[in-house]
Design a protein around this motif. Structure first.
Motif, PDB file in Angstrom:
ATOM      1  N   LEU A 157       0.947  -1.151   0.032  1.00  0.00           N
ATOM      2  CA  LEU A 157       0.103  -0.077   0.061  1.00  0.00           C
ATOM      3  C   LEU A 157       0.806   1.162   0.010  1.00  0.00           C
ATOM      4  N   GLN A 158       2.272   1.045   0.316  1.00  0.00           N
ATOM      5  CA  GLN A 158       3.106   2.151  -0.085  1.00  0.00           C
ATOM      6  C   GLN A 158       3.712   2.461  -1.300  1.00  0.00           C
ATOM      7  N   TRP A 159       3.298   1.619  -2.275  1.00  0.00           N
ATOM      8  CA  TRP A 159       3.785   1.697  -3.579  1.00  0.00           C
ATOM      9  C   TRP A 159       3.620   2.989  -3.913  1.00  0.00           C
ATOM     10  N   PRO A 160       4.374   3.393  -5.246  1.00  0.00           N
ATOM     11  CA  PRO A 160       3.987   4.594  -5.909  1.00  0.00           C
ATOM     12  C   PRO A 160       2.661   4.660  -6.534  1.00  0.00           C
ATOM     13  N   VAL A 161       2.031   5.917  -6.494  1.00  0.00           N
ATOM     14  CA  VAL A 161       0.570   5.947  -6.708  1.00  0.00           C
ATOM     15  C   VAL A 161       0.164   5.423  -7.947  1.00  0.00           C
ATOM     16  N   GLU A 162       1.075   5.599  -9.010  1.00  0.00           N
ATOM     17  CA  GLU A 162       0.744   4.874 -10.116  1.00  0.00           C
ATOM     18  C   GLU A 162       0.775   3.434 -10.401  1.00  0.00           C
ATOM     19  N   HIS A 163       1.329   2.719  -9.376  1.00  0.00           N
ATOM     20  CA  HIS A 163       1.491   1.250  -9.104  1.00  0.00           C
ATOM     21  C   HIS A 163       0.637   0.489  -8.138  1.00  0.00           C
ATOM     22  N   VAL A 164       0.071   1.507  -7.430  1.00  0.00           N
ATOM     23  CA  VAL A 164      -0.559   0.897  -6.015  1.00  0.00           C
ATOM     24  C   VAL A 164      -1.807   0.311  -6.109  1.00  0.00           C
ATOM     25  N   TRP A 165      -2.689   0.682  -7.360  1.00  0.00           N
ATOM     26  CA  TRP A 165      -4.013   0.241  -7.548  1.00  0.00           C
ATOM     27  C   TRP A 165      -4.159  -1.323  -7.207  1.00  0.00           C
ATOM     28  N   PRO A 166      -3.410  -2.292  -7.713  1.00  0.00           N
ATOM     29  CA  PRO A 166      -3.757  -3.707  -7.473  1.00  0.00           C
ATOM     30  C   PRO A 166      -3.617  -4.031  -5.918  1.00  0.00           C
ATOM     31  N   ALA A 167      -2.715  -3.280  -5.283  1.00  0.00           N
ATOM     32  CA  ALA A 167      -2.651  -3.538  -4.036  1.00  0.00           C
ATOM     33  C   ALA A 167      -3.886  -3.067  -3.224  1.00  0.00           C
ATOM     34  N   ASP A 210      -6.041   2.462  17.132  1.00  0.00           N
ATOM     35  CA  ASP A 210      -4.531   2.988  16.928  1.00  0.00           C
ATOM     36  C   ASP A 210      -4.599   3.249  15.380  1.00  0.00           C
ATOM     37  N   ARG A 211      -5.043   2.381  14.614  1.00  0.00           N
ATOM     38  CA  ARG A 211      -4.682   2.170  13.190  1.00  0.00           C
ATOM     39  C   ARG A 211      -5.796   2.773  12.388  1.00  0.00           C
ATOM     40  N   ARG A 212      -7.113   2.958  12.975  1.00  0.00           N
ATOM     41  CA  ARG A 212      -8.252   3.223  12.110  1.00  0.00           C
ATOM     42  C   ARG A 212      -8.120   4.557  11.455  1.00  0.00           C
ATOM     43  N   GLY A 213      -7.677   5.731  11.779  1.00  0.00           N
ATOM     44  CA  GLY A 213      -7.825   6.836  11.092  1.00  0.00           C
ATOM     45  C   GLY A 213      -6.490   6.901  10.244  1.00  0.00           C
ATOM     46  N   THR A 214      -5.580   6.163  10.353  1.00  0.00           N
ATOM     47  CA  THR A 214      -4.420   6.196   9.438  1.00  0.00           C
ATOM     48  C   THR A 214      -4.725   5.519   8.247  1.00  0.00           C
ATOM     49  N   LEU A 215      -5.517   4.297   8.289  1.00  0.00           N
ATOM     50  CA  LEU A 215      -5.803   3.729   7.146  1.00  0.00           C
ATOM     51  C   LEU A 215      -6.906   4.434   6.085  1.00  0.00           C
ATOM     52  N   VAL A 216      -7.796   4.827   6.831  1.00  0.00           N
ATOM     53  CA  VAL A 216      -8.764   5.907   6.225  1.00  0.00           C
ATOM     54  C   VAL A 216      -8.304   6.911   5.428  1.00  0.00           C
ATOM     55  N   SER A 217      -7.307   7.622   6.350  1.00  0.00           N
ATOM     56  CA  SER A 217      -6.553   8.743   5.633  1.00  0.00           C
ATOM     57  C   SER A 217      -5.989   8.480   4.319  1.00  0.00           C
ATOM     58  N   HIS A 218      -5.297   7.188   4.351  1.00  0.00           N
ATOM     59  CA  HIS A 218      -4.535   6.966   3.318  1.00  0.00           C
ATOM     60  C   HIS A 218      -5.516   6.746   2.419  1.00  0.00           C
ATOM     61  N   LEU A 219      -6.665   6.127   2.307  1.00  0.00           N
ATOM     62  CA  LEU A 219      -7.540   5.849   1.191  1.00  0.00           C
ATOM     63  C   LEU A 219      -8.176   7.201   0.733  1.00  0.00           C
ATOM     64  N   ILE A 220      -8.239   8.104   1.592  1.00  0.00           N
ATOM     65  CA  ILE A 220      -8.593   9.470   1.062  1.00  0.00           C
ATOM     66  C   ILE A 220      -7.839  10.116   0.339  1.00  0.00           C
ATOM     67  N   SER A 221      -6.472   9.918   0.675  1.00  0.00           N
ATOM     68  CA  SER A 221      -5.479  10.563  -0.268  1.00  0.00           C
ATOM     69  C   SER A 221      -5.331  10.216  -1.668  1.00  0.00           C
ATOM     70  N   PHE A 222      -5.837   8.954  -1.705  1.00  0.00           N
ATOM     71  CA  PHE A 222      -5.710   8.144  -3.027  1.00  0.00           C
ATOM     72  C   PHE A 222      -6.929   8.813  -3.956  1.00  0.00           C
ATOM     73  N   VAL A 281      -4.833   9.879 -11.193  1.00  0.00           N
ATOM     74  CA  VAL A 281      -4.587   8.424 -11.046  1.00  0.00           C
ATOM     75  C   VAL A 281      -5.800   7.731 -11.042  1.00  0.00           C
ATOM     76  N   PRO A 282      -6.786   7.678 -12.049  1.00  0.00           N
ATOM     77  CA  PRO A 282      -8.230   7.191 -11.764  1.00  0.00           C
ATOM     78  C   PRO A 282      -8.175   5.695 -11.585  1.00  0.00           C
ATOM     79  N   THR A 283      -7.165   4.994 -11.643  1.00  0.00           N
ATOM     80  CA  THR A 283      -7.573   3.700 -11.325  1.00  0.00           C
ATOM     81  C   THR A 283      -7.378   3.443  -9.671  1.00  0.00           C
ATOM     82  N   ALA A 284      -6.298   4.162  -9.133  1.00  0.00           N
ATOM     83  CA  ALA A 284      -6.007   4.024  -7.605  1.00  0.00           C
ATOM     84  C   ALA A 284      -7.497   4.934  -7.049  1.00  0.00           C
ATOM     85  N   GLN A 285      -7.900   6.151  -7.765  1.00  0.00           N
ATOM     86  CA  GLN A 285      -8.861   6.820  -7.117  1.00  0.00           C
ATOM     87  C   GLN A 285     -10.194   5.844  -7.030  1.00  0.00           C
ATOM     88  N   MET A 286     -10.362   5.164  -8.127  1.00  0.00           N
ATOM     89  CA  MET A 286     -11.526   4.049  -8.198  1.00  0.00           C
ATOM     90  C   MET A 286     -11.463   3.197  -6.892  1.00  0.00           C
TER      91      MET A 286
END
Length: 812
Positions: free
Chosen positions: A610-620, A641-653, A659-664
């Protein structure tokens, strides 16, 4: 080169998940196949000179791909290089560069399935179930061919004429010749739908039909010869290059090779599949066929290109083990059939078939003239006619359907109700009502009738592709009840979103009042008892089967091989220091393939992916989407402890529109959070940020993002109206969701996204009306939602959009 005898199996091309409905070849010896799985594929020969490999998948259609043709480069008006054109049930034609899966042109204009395509003399021509043909030049329609009274099934161009001369074949049993947009001749002779055309020369051509014949025509209109041998519908025919012979395929499970002009059947090749939908020939005279088992098979007369002995044996055994309906070979009486002694007498000709009584079974044998022996070609079973197993051989008004029901009205009048298993039952019901000008109140009864009489069939929603992942190709999971049958509500069928039981408001008994039975033994939707309502009840808003939605929607598609392939490709494309071992990738995909069996302890590598570059992260993100379907996964990954971090990570995509694939994929993950309590808690804690970012990025870059965004909003309405969340303090959240759903409904182009927004609005307004809460209704008025809903109420395809909008208007 040796062994120019009979055609034998060369290889099998396995890659499609559903029927191969069309095949064509290129001058280089490539093969292109088109399938009901919504894709087409390019196959290239391998260096061994026998096998083929899939080198390109053409995706982009939202429904069955029903036709395909190749436009060779440097041919007059076509100077872009080799192109592949595909026609679909979604009414569009997509044109791709030969080695690209990104269409360079989209041709629109037809209003029904694009059933046939052809290229020649510098022109692309198409035929459709809308009863018209079209001529395209410069990617624009320059002529529309109108005159047929039934759907078109085949189209081709006659070479060597000063004016572009086109032949069209139709379900109206005729073939017509056109010059420009003018009809100049009509050919009458077939007794049923004309399904295929093949040009022999500038003045002669062949046609095949559901009447099981092939006719050789002169362009002056004279029928020169009739080829007889097939015992059921003939779906396609093609000229064998350099041989002067012709190949045909049809519903009798055979491919047949004929001498060009004489019409003698030279060879019969039996298939381990019910329908041979399409045939073609390669430049080296090998023949190709696409069948209803999702396979494309190649046959060759040249020994060096034929499969090895073991592969030949496997193919022959698969033919022998297959079954056929008695209708394939005519009605029979078991007691009249001979025993195996009949096999001691040679057959009369190649392909001559006999049925043999062997104990309690009836087996079919075919005579091979070259081998001088009888070959088993399958067990004969009872029953004939159209069924889902034959993938649509039931014709109604010239079009294919999986079912055509007989429906009896009160007055003894019978109506035909056509239905495809890929359709929303309510869509099919609405079409039936409109076609026969029946009262609108019959909608629910007709839909229930369809659902009840297709039990055991996977019902889906074809047309928008929302339940099939565009990257992994998996089909949506269909939930079942404890006894294995499809889940359903009270007298109702599968929910249009999740496959679960549809909610029936107010203790409705719809579906329980169906009374009389038509000729086919099927409960009739029209003759059930009438319902009585008091004057007071008539002042209450009528319940809607579209809303309120009570179950969050999920994105559940899982194609392990496709997912692993995409994950591996992304892993290879990133910096080596961040790559994961292949076994880790395989373990990741395996542990999310079944939500209940997933183990959070095996998902550690996913945090790295999930930390891969944004153009390659969508399969993860796709792996995460499936992982979130597991309650155990959510419990571990969404702790305090981890809930906010994961959701914030998704919001950033989601915010990264570049990068429409990662967004979708991130939006799909947010939708799947609503599956279990840990995810629901995360959604409620961060509702403002999630709703804001989901709406801010509208209008969306593609339909899949539209559907994912509308699903996030719809799931919020379910959570906000459920139990402890249905309180005054959540009014702000409800109002924000309503505003967002209105915005997405206004900007979305995809019908499914529009529909989900309407259901979200309807769910909120339904509860606010029932609770006498005027704030949501007042907000709806202030947001000026009514014009948006009124516009969507005019949508007729798919019908559910207009129907849902009409129900919603009553609450605005």
């Amino acid at each position: 080169m040796s062994g120019l005898g009979e055609y034998r199996l060369r290889c099998e091309l396995a890659g499609h998940s559903k029927d191969v409905r069309a095949v064509t070849t290129t001058p280089e010896g490539y093969i292109v196949t088109a399938s009901r799985d919504t894709t087409a594929k390019l196959w290239l020969p391998l260096p061994d000179g026998v096998h083929y490999e899939a080198k390109q998948t053409y995706s982009g259609h939202t429904s069955y791909v029903s036709s395909v043709c190749v436009l060779p480069g440097g041919d007059g008006a076509q100077s872009e290089g080799p192109l592949v054109a595909t026609g679909s049930r979604d009414t569009t034609i997509l044109v791709y560069p030969l080695h690209s899966n990104v269409p360079s042109h989209t041709l629109t204009g037809h209003s029904d399935t694009v059933s046939c395509l052809a290229w020649g003399e510098g022109a692309l021509v198409s035929g459709s179930w809308d009863c018209t043909g079209r001529v395209w030049s410069g990617w624009q329609c320059i002529h529309e061919l109108k005159g047929h009274e039934g759907p078109l099934w085949a189209i081709t161009i006659l070479p060597g004429h000063s004016t572009t001369t086109i032949l069209t074949a139709s379900a109206d049993k005729t073939i017509r010749m056109w010059r420009g947009d003018k009809e100049c001749h009509k050919f009458n002779g077939h007794k049923d739908c004309v399904r295929g055309l093949a040009v022999l020369s500038t003045d002669r051509f062949l046609s095949c039909s559901n009447d099981a014949t092939v006719i050789l025509w002169s362009i002056t209109g004279e029928a020169l010869n009739t080829y007889e041998g097939h015992t059921n519908f003939i779906y396609g025919l093609a000229l064998i290059c350099g041989e002067g012979d012709v190949v045909t395929g049809g519903e009798d499970r055979t491919v047949r090779v004929w001498s060009g002009s004489a019409g003698d059947c030279r060879q019969v090749i039996h298939m381990p599949a019910q329908s041979v939908w399409a045939v073609a020939a390669l430049p080296n005279a090998d023949i190709v066929c696409g069948t209803s088992d999702g396979m494309c098979r190649v046959f060759s007369k040249v020994t060096e290109r034929q499969a090895d002995t073991a592969s030949q044996k496997v193919f022959e055994e698969s033919v022998a083990k297959s079954t056929m309906a008695v209708g394939d070979l005519g009605g029979i009486k078991k007691s009249d059939l001979p025993g195996k002694e009949v096999l001691l007498t040679p057959g009369k000709k190649d392909g001559h078939t006999v049925m043999v009584r062997e104990g309690d079974k009836i087996n079919c044998y075919s005579w091979s003239a070259s081998k001088q022996e009888w070959t088993a070609v399958g067990e004969v079973v009872g029953g004939a006619g159209g069924s889902t197993s034959t993938s649509g051989k039931v014709l109604f008004e010239g079009k294919e359907y999986d079912y055509v029901f007989d429906v009896e009205l009160d007055q003894g009048m019978f109506l035909k109700l056509p239905y495809n298993i890929c359709e929303d039952p309510y869509y099919a019901a609405q079409r039936f009502i409109h076609h026969h000008e029946l009262p609108q109140e019959f909608l629910d009864k007709v839909a229930s009738f369809i659902i009840q009489n297709t039990k055991g069939t996977s019902l889906g929603f074809e047309g928008t592709g929302q339940f099939s992942d565009p990257f992994t190709g998996g089909a949506r999971y269909q939930p079942t009840t404890g006894d294995g049958s499809e889940a359903g509500g009270i007298g109702e069928g599968a929910d249009p979103f999740t496959g679960g039981g549809r909610y029936v408001p107010g203790g409705s008994s719809r579906g329980n009042n169906i009374g009389s039975v038509g000729v086919s033994g099927i409960p009739d939707p029209f003759t059930g008892a009438s319902s009585y309502s008091t004057p007071a009840a008539r002042n209450v808003l009528a319940p809607s089967h579209f809303f309120p939605q009570q179950v969050p929607l999920r994105f559940e598609a899982c194609n392990m091989s496709g997912m692993l392939s995409k994950l591996t490709a992304s892993n290879s494309a990133i910096d080596q220091s961040h790559q994961l071992a292949n076994e880790k990738l395989e373990q990741l995909v395996a542990c999310v393939s079944e939500a209940e069996a997933s183990d959070p302890n095996h998902l550690g590598p996913l945090e790295c992916a999930l930390q891969w570059p944004v153009e390659h992260v969508w399969p993860a993100l796709d792996v995460l989407r499936l992982a979130l379907l597991s309650e155990k996964m959510q419990t571990v990954w969404l702790d305090t402890d981890r809930r906010g971090t994961l959701v914030s990570h998704l919001i950033s995509f989601v915010q990264l529109q570049s990068v429409p694939t990662a967004q979708m994929m991130a939006l799909r993950c947010l939708a799947n959070l609503s599956t279990h309590q840990p995810g629901r808690q995360a959604l409620m804690e961060m509702w403002d940020k999630i709703i804001t970012v989901t709406v801010e990025i509208a209008p969306y870059q593609n339909k899949n993002a539209e559907i994912a965004a509308s699903t996030v909003l719809l799931n919020y309405t379910v959570l906000l109206e459920a139990g402890e969340n249905n309180s005054e303090e959540n009014l702000d959240k409800k109002c924000q969701v309503m505003s967002g759903a209105g915005t997405v409904a206004m900007t979305a182009k995809d019908p499914e996204a529009q529909f989900r927004c309407l259901v979200a609005l309807g769910t909120l307004l339904h509860h606010s009306h029932n609770n006498n809460n005027n704030r949501c209704r007042a907000l709806a008025a202030s947001l000026d939602l009514k014009p948006v809903v009124e516009r969507l109420a005019k949508v007729t395809s798919p019908t559910k959009v207009g129907e849902c909008a009409s129900h919603l208007l009553q609450r605005l």
